[in-house]
Design an enzyme around this catalytic site. Structure first.
Site: not given
Length: 320
Positions: A200, A20, A282, A22-23, A18, A113
Site C-alpha cells: 500500500k 469521515g 500523517e 472512509l469510516g 471516525g 495508512n
C-alpha cells in the site's frame, strides 16, 4: 484466541471510530446491508444524529435517515468488530476509546495508512485481537454527514501477529470479509499483513507526499513526464524498503500501481486535503515509520527521506 470466530452469533456488531470519508462510507454500506453499526462522530454528531448519512456513490446513491450516532465512546455498546478509521494523528486517543468498546472475543480492525499502526493498538487490546486493513478508496466528505464515493473501495485485510509475523488466513477474517462482501465491498484476504502494508505504501508514499509538496492532484502528477518519473522512483524505493524487512514486492507491482492511477479519476489525496484544511498530516506513520523500519535494517531511501523532511517542514509551518 486469534484463530477462533469472533462471535458465534449469526450477525456481528460494528463500531466505527471516525465517521469521515472512509469510516462513514464503509459503515454506511454495512448498515445499508442490514448490519448493526454504531458510529462515533465529532463535529457532525448533532447533524447526523438528527438527519442521518447521505452517500453519493458511483455504485448508486443512498441515504440512511437514521443511524446509531454517538459523541463519546463511553456511550457506545461493546461491539464484535471495532473499526478504527481515525487519522493516525488521533491515535493518542485510542487508549481511552478501545478497552471497553471491543467485546471480549472481539477484534479491532485498523483501517489506517502507514506502518506500525497495529503495534500501537496491540499494546492496548493485545496482539491476538488486532487486524489491519488497507483501503483502496477514493472518497471525500463533502459536508456534514455527506460522503462522496468517487472510485474503487476494495479492502485488503490481514491478521496482525506480534512483530508482524505472517499469520495466515483465519476464520474470523473470513467472517468479517463475508459481511463486507454482502455490503458490496470487494475484499482481499492477505496472509502477510506486513507485505500488504508495504504494498500500500508503494502508492501512498509518492502520491500523498508529492501531492502536498507539489500542490498537485494525481492526474497532474501522472500527466507530467518529470513527476511521473519521480513517482516511479519513489515506488522503487518503497520496494527496497520492503526488501529490507524481508518482504518481496513483485516486479510488476509498480507498473500495476502506475496503470491503476492512470485510470483513476482526478483525485486530491487525503494528505493534500488535510494540508489544505490545515489539519495535522500523517507524516510519521506514512513516512517516518517506514524509514525507521528500513534504516534499522541498513536500507538507505534518499528520496523518501527528502520527502519526509519536506513534509515535516510544511506540516510544522501549516500548523503554526
Amino acid at each position: 484466541m486469534a484463530n477462533q470466530f469472533i462471535y458465534n452469533s449469526s450477525q456481528l456488531s460494528y463500531a466505527i471510530l471516525g465517521t469521515g470519508a472512509l469510516g462513514g462510507y464503509y459503515g454506511a454500506c454495512l448498515q445499508k446491508s442490514g448490519l448493526d453499526v454504531h458510529f462515533l462522530l465529532h463535529s457532525d454528531y448533532e447533524y447526523v444524529s438528527k438527519h442521518g448519512l447521505v452517500v453519493e456513490s458511483k455504485n448508486g446513491d443512498f441515504t440512511l435517515p437514521q443511524v446509531q450516532a454517538y459523541s463519546e465512546t463511553s456511550k457506545m455498546p461493546p461491539c464484535d468488530v471495532v473499526i478504527v478509521a481515525l487519522k493516525t494523528t488521533q491515535n493518542h486517543l485510542l487508549p481511552q476509546m478501545l478497552p471497553n468498546l471491543v467485546k471480549e472475543n472481539g477484534v479491532v480492525l485498523v483501517l489506517q495508512n502507514g506502518l506500525g499502526v497495529e503495534d500501537e493498538v496491540a499494546k492496548i487490546v493485545g496482539s491476538n485481537r488486532v487486524m489491519g486493513g488497507l483501503c483502496f478508496l477514493c472518497s471525500n466528505k463533502v459536508g456534514a454527514g455527506h460522503i462522496r464515493h468517487l472510485d474503487y473501495g476494495e479492502i485488503k485485510m490481514g491478521e496482525y501477529a506480534a512483530n508482524y509475523q505472517t499469520a495466515g488466513i483465519t476464520k474470523r477474517m473470513q467472517q468479517i470479509a463475508n459481511d463486507f462482501e454482502s455490503a458490496g465491498i470487494k475484499m482481499q484476504l492477505a496472509e502477510d499483513l506486513l507485505l500488504a502494508r508495504w504494498q500500500k505504501l508503494v502508492w501512498n508514499i509518492p502520491y500523498n507526499g508529492l501531492s502536498v509538496v507539489l500542490d498537485a492532484r494525481t492526474d497532474e502528477l501522472m500527466g507530467n513526464s518529470h513527476t511521473r518519473s519521480l513517482v516511479e522512483e519513489l515506488m522503487w524505493e518503497v520496494v527496497a524498503g520492503a526488501k529490507s524487512c524481508d518482504r518481496t514486492i513483485p516486479q510488476n507491482f509498480v507498473e500495476t500501481m502506475l496503470q491503476y492511477t492512470d485510470k483513476m479519476k482526478p483525485y486530491r489525496t487525503s494528505m493534500k486535503i488535510d494540508y489544505d484544511e490545515k489539519r495535522p498530516l500523517e507524516v510519521e506513520k506514512m513516512f517516518g515509520n517506514p524509514l525507521k523500519f528500513s534504516q534499522a535494517r541498513g536500507a538507505n531511501l534518499p528520496k523518501i527521506t527528502m520527502l519526509y523532511q519536506q513534509l515535516k517542514f510544511l506540516d510544522s509551518r501549516n500548523s503554526s
